[in-house]
Design a protein around this motif. Structure first.
Motif, PDB file in Angstrom:
ATOM      1  N   THR A 164      19.920  33.219 -17.829  1.00 62.28           N
ATOM      2  CA  THR A 164      20.718  32.090 -18.297  1.00 62.28           C
ATOM      3  C   THR A 164      20.495  30.908 -17.376  1.00 62.28           C
ATOM      4  O   THR A 164      20.086  31.080 -16.219  1.00 62.28           O
TER       5      THR A 164
ATOM      6  N   VAL B 255      23.056  31.794 -28.692  1.00 63.52           N
ATOM      7  CA  VAL B 255      22.778  32.701 -29.799  1.00 63.52           C
ATOM      8  C   VAL B 255      21.839  31.991 -30.756  1.00 63.52           C
ATOM      9  O   VAL B 255      22.141  30.896 -31.227  1.00 63.52           O
TER      10      VAL B 255
ATOM     11  N   ALA C 279      29.530  41.085 -29.639  1.00 62.16           N
ATOM     12  CA  ALA C 279      29.269  41.147 -31.085  1.00 62.16           C
ATOM     13  C   ALA C 279      30.353  41.965 -31.776  1.00 62.16           C
ATOM     14  O   ALA C 279      30.855  41.571 -32.840  1.00 62.16           O
TER      15      ALA C 279
ATOM     16  N   MET D 288      19.625  38.726 -27.108  1.00 64.86           N
ATOM     17  CA  MET D 288      20.392  39.031 -25.921  1.00 64.86           C
ATOM     18  C   MET D 288      19.760  38.280 -24.763  1.00 64.86           C
ATOM     19  O   MET D 288      18.542  38.194 -24.675  1.00 64.86           O
TER      20      MET D 288
ATOM     21  N   ALA E 236      22.802  42.651 -20.055  1.00 63.17           N
ATOM     22  CA  ALA E 236      22.644  41.803 -21.236  1.00 63.17           C
ATOM     23  C   ALA E 236      22.937  42.590 -22.508  1.00 63.17           C
ATOM     24  O   ALA E 236      23.634  42.101 -23.399  1.00 63.17           O
ATOM     25  N   ARG E 237      22.417  43.800 -22.591  1.00 59.50           N
ATOM     26  CA  ARG E 237      22.665  44.640 -23.776  1.00 59.50           C
ATOM     27  C   ARG E 237      24.150  44.953 -23.916  1.00 59.50           C
ATOM     28  O   ARG E 237      24.720  44.866 -25.003  1.00 59.50           O
TER      29      ARG E 237
ATOM     30  N   LEU F 107      30.151  35.148 -25.905  1.00 63.96           N
ATOM     31  CA  LEU F 107      29.010  35.480 -25.057  1.00 63.96           C
ATOM     32  C   LEU F 107      28.831  34.436 -23.957  1.00 63.96           C
ATOM     33  O   LEU F 107      28.540  34.779 -22.811  1.00 63.96           O
TER      34      LEU F 107
ATOM     35  N   SER G 116      24.312  31.249 -21.760  1.00 62.46           N
ATOM     36  CA  SER G 116      23.605  31.970 -22.821  1.00 62.46           C
ATOM     37  C   SER G 116      23.757  31.227 -24.139  1.00 62.46           C
ATOM     38  O   SER G 116      24.594  30.340 -24.283  1.00 62.46           O
TER      39      SER G 116
ATOM     40  N   TYR H 263      30.944  34.654 -31.800  1.00 66.65           N
ATOM     41  CA  TYR H 263      30.073  35.442 -30.919  1.00 66.65           C
ATOM     42  C   TYR H 263      29.503  34.568 -29.804  1.00 66.65           C
ATOM     43  O   TYR H 263      29.502  34.947 -28.628  1.00 66.65           O
ATOM     44  N   GLU H 264      29.025  33.391 -30.178  1.00 68.20           N
ATOM     45  CA  GLU H 264      28.431  32.498 -29.185  1.00 68.20           C
ATOM     46  C   GLU H 264      29.468  32.075 -28.142  1.00 68.20           C
ATOM     47  O   GLU H 264      29.183  32.066 -26.941  1.00 68.20           O
TER      48      GLU H 264
ATOM     49  N   SER I 117      26.090  41.741 -24.877  1.00 69.65           N
ATOM     50  CA  SER I 117      25.773  41.327 -26.243  1.00 69.65           C
ATOM     51  C   SER I 117      26.446  42.226 -27.260  1.00 69.65           C
ATOM     52  O   SER I 117      27.047  41.754 -28.228  1.00 69.65           O
TER      53      SER I 117
END
Length: 88
Positions: free
Chosen positions: A5, A65, A24, A1, A16-17, A56, A63, A52-53, A20
């Protein structure tokens, strides 16, 4: 996470949590809801990571991954011969 950035700078641990986990879950739903019976896990994992990348990066600019690694779980490469038999 991500915690920092390259574009947005500092990101709070809570933000961030949340980002993420949310991305996800969304990526997993997108990939698994379109999977077909017999799909190889390696392909699904690759698609999940790519999706996901992308998601995010849209949420938290800059950011990235990294590799998924879990202590005690051996990585099994597909299509790679680790110890080829000697030629006779």
């Amino acid at each position: 996470m991500p915690i920092r950035t390259s574009i947005q700078g500092e990101v709070s641990l809570e933000d961030a949590r949340e980002a993420s986990a949310d991305m996800a879950n969304r990526a997993a739903f997108q990939v698994l809801s379109t999977a077909h019976p017999g799909s190889m896990l390696s392909e699904l994992c690759s698609r999940f990571k790519e999706t996901y990348e992308l998601m995010l990066k849209e949420k938290l600019k800059g950011s990235r991954v990294g590799e998924c690694r879990s202590l005690g779980i051996e990585t099994v490469p597909f299509g790679v011969v680790l110890n080829p038999a000697p030629a006779h």
